[in-house]
Write a protein that holds these residues in place. Structure first.
Motif, PDB file in Angstrom:
ATOM      1  N   PHE A  51      43.529 102.873  37.441  1.00 38.96           N
ATOM      2  CA  PHE A  51      44.944 103.170  37.194  1.00 38.96           C
ATOM      3  C   PHE A  51      45.754 101.887  36.997  1.00 38.96           C
ATOM      4  N   VAL A  52      45.301 100.780  37.598  1.00 41.99           N
ATOM      5  CA  VAL A  52      45.930  99.487  37.312  1.00 41.99           C
ATOM      6  C   VAL A  52      45.641  99.101  35.860  1.00 41.99           C
ATOM      7  N   ASP A  53      44.396  99.308  35.406  1.00 37.58           N
ATOM      8  CA  ASP A  53      44.077  99.086  33.989  1.00 37.58           C
ATOM      9  C   ASP A  53      45.050  99.865  33.104  1.00 37.58           C
ATOM     10  N   LEU A  54      45.211 101.144  33.424  1.00 35.76           N
ATOM     11  CA  LEU A  54      46.038 102.022  32.605  1.00 35.76           C
ATOM     12  C   LEU A  54      47.497 101.590  32.641  1.00 35.76           C
ATOM     13  N   ARG A  55      47.964 101.157  33.814  1.00 35.44           N
ATOM     14  CA  ARG A  55      49.344 100.654  33.912  1.00 35.44           C
ATOM     15  C   ARG A  55      49.581  99.519  32.932  1.00 35.44           C
ATOM     16  N   GLU A  56      48.632  98.592  32.864  1.00 36.52           N
ATOM     17  CA  GLU A  56      48.807  97.444  31.980  1.00 36.52           C
ATOM     18  C   GLU A  56      48.708  97.839  30.510  1.00 36.52           C
ATOM     19  N   LEU A  57      47.854  98.798  30.185  1.00 35.95           N
ATOM     20  CA  LEU A  57      47.783  99.275  28.803  1.00 35.95           C
ATOM     21  C   LEU A  57      49.087  99.955  28.403  1.00 35.95           C
ATOM     22  N   ILE A  58      49.624 100.776  29.295  1.00 35.78           N
ATOM     23  CA  ILE A  58      50.859 101.515  28.994  1.00 35.78           C
ATOM     24  C   ILE A  58      52.039 100.575  28.836  1.00 35.78           C
ATOM     25  N   THR A  59      52.092  99.544  29.670  1.00 35.27           N
ATOM     26  CA  THR A  59      53.247  98.637  29.645  1.00 35.27           C
ATOM     27  C   THR A  59      53.058  97.462  28.700  1.00 35.27           C
ATOM     28  N   ALA A 102      50.588  95.005  28.628  1.00 30.73           N
ATOM     29  CA  ALA A 102      49.995  93.761  29.148  1.00 30.73           C
ATOM     30  C   ALA A 102      50.928  92.574  28.984  1.00 30.73           C
ATOM     31  N   THR A 103      52.135  92.698  29.520  1.00 29.61           N
ATOM     32  CA  THR A 103      53.186  91.714  29.270  1.00 29.61           C
ATOM     33  C   THR A 103      52.882  90.337  29.842  1.00 29.61           C
ATOM     34  N   TRP A 104      51.934  90.246  30.751  1.00 27.44           N
ATOM     35  CA  TRP A 104      51.607  88.948  31.349  1.00 27.44           C
ATOM     36  C   TRP A 104      50.649  88.126  30.495  1.00 27.44           C
ATOM     37  N   MET A 105      50.081  88.719  29.456  1.00 28.97           N
ATOM     38  CA  MET A 105      48.940  88.093  28.817  1.00 28.97           C
ATOM     39  C   MET A 105      49.197  87.509  27.428  1.00 28.97           C
ATOM     40  N   GLY A 106      49.965  88.134  26.586  1.00 32.95           N
ATOM     41  CA  GLY A 106      50.136  87.645  25.229  1.00 32.95           C
ATOM     42  C   GLY A 106      48.879  87.754  24.401  1.00 32.95           C
ATOM     43  N   ARG A 164      51.425  94.431  23.429  1.00 33.55           N
ATOM     44  CA  ARG A 164      52.422  94.947  22.484  1.00 33.55           C
ATOM     45  C   ARG A 164      52.826  96.337  22.953  1.00 33.55           C
ATOM     46  N   PRO A 165      53.986  96.824  22.515  1.00 37.38           N
ATOM     47  CA  PRO A 165      54.395  98.183  22.891  1.00 37.38           C
ATOM     48  C   PRO A 165      53.453  99.223  22.309  1.00 37.38           C
TER      49      PRO A 165
END
Length: 323
Positions: free
Chosen positions: A221-229, A231-235, A240-241
């Motif tokens: 679910f942490v994976d999914l959180r980052e996919l949904i948002t 991955a703003t920490w990574m570039g 991307r949205p």
């Protein structure tokens, strides 16, 4: 009021945890649960380097830090070994899924996201060929004791590699071909390794969660959180949205609207900061269907420390995926 197990999870699974929020946290319950859910490496880093210990007892910090150190070393060993194996492979198209695709694309440090196995999506006709190629590197077949749904599992005794094919079912091979066509190259692994596009990998993650009846580590679910948002920490490639119209169109074509709703609804409950983006991507299900999924799946799965699996996993899988 002392933080609950859910509060502790939210703080220690954040990439920017707030200080001073864990006084009186339920460490006895949290530590073993976090280790079992794949959350220990990120939690350990947050406590030691972001939160000045977070008022956690020394025994808890020591246990979590030991897992973090092991995760860093294990991930590097597995991923470097895999790279050496596939680096010279030509003429194939292998799509990385799960931890091997996410550890460096979604997480600020490769050690935050344990890679227990390497998941590869291949075309049905390539299963035997790639398994045979891996056999030249001391990988031998293993039984699918965990009901992963993999077409083949091979291991060299250290790293299991799960080969998946036809994950959308035999009637949706054309749709799966589109996933391969849209995949993006992972040049660090050579010419034959790719990763699915953002909307596709989000749907494939929801499919995997549904296939397991949502009895999955909370790290998923942490994976999914980052996919949904985004991955703003990574570039990186997943930073991307979401293209929500494309996501919903593919969810319908893949037969995964119910699975997508369920996975997004769980993320919305677990991570208040991601709720807006998750709910904005809800597929248009009937109200009665949403209420059934909320009551029967989303609510129970969103309860940390739950010891019992959902009943009727096979029936649930058919309901959510049509398979």
């Amino acid at each position: 009021m002392a933080p609950s197990l859910l509060d502790t999870f939210r703080v220690l699974s954040s990439f920017e945890p707030p200080r001073g929020k864990l006084r009186g946290a339920p460490w006895e319950a949290y530590v073993d649960w976090a280790i079992s859910q794949g959350l220990a490496p990120l939690a350990a880093y947050n406590l030691e380097y972001r939160m000045g210990g977070g008022e956690a007892p020394e025994w808890a910090r020591d246990r979590l830090m030991a897992i973090y150190t092991g995760s860093v070393n294990d991930n590097v060993m597995k991923l470097v070994h895999f790279k050496r194996i596939v680096d010279q492979l030509e003429g194939r198209k292998l799509l990385l899924l799960g931890g091997a695709a996410f550890a460096e694309a979604l997480y600020p440090h490769v050690g935050f996201r344990p890679v227990l196995d390497i998941q590869v999506l291949v075309r049905r006709m390539d299963v035997d060929g790639f398994a045979g190629y891996l056999s030249n590197h001391e990988f031998v077949p293993e039984p699918d004791t965990g009901n992963t749904g993999a077409a083949r599992i091979v291991s060299d005794g250290r790293t299991p590699i799960h080969l998946y094919a036809d994950v959308l079912g035999a009637n949706r091979r054309e749709q799966l071909a589109g996933v391969f066509e849209r995949a993006r190259p992972m040049k660090v692994y050579g010419q034959s390794v790719f990763r699915p596009e953002l909307e596709d990998v989000l749907l494939l993650t929801a499919l995997d969660q549904a296939h397991h009846g949502y009895d999955v580590p909370w790290l998923s679910f942490v994976d999914l959180r980052e996919l949904i948002t985004g991955a703003t920490w990574m570039g990186g490639v997943y930073s991307r949205p979401l293209d929500v119209p494309a996501l919903l169109s593919r969810a319908e074509a893949f037969g995964l609207e119910r699975a997508l709703y369920t996975s997004l609804a769980i993320v919305a409950r677990l991570f208040p900061d991601a709720e807006g983006q998750a709910t904005a991507a809800f597929p248009p299900l009937r109200r009665a269907t949403r209420e059934l999924l909320d009551r029967g799946v989303v609510g129970p799965v969103s309860t940390p420390g739950r010891s019992s699996a959902l009943r009727g996993v096979d029936r649930l899988r058919r309901l959510l995926t049509g398979q």
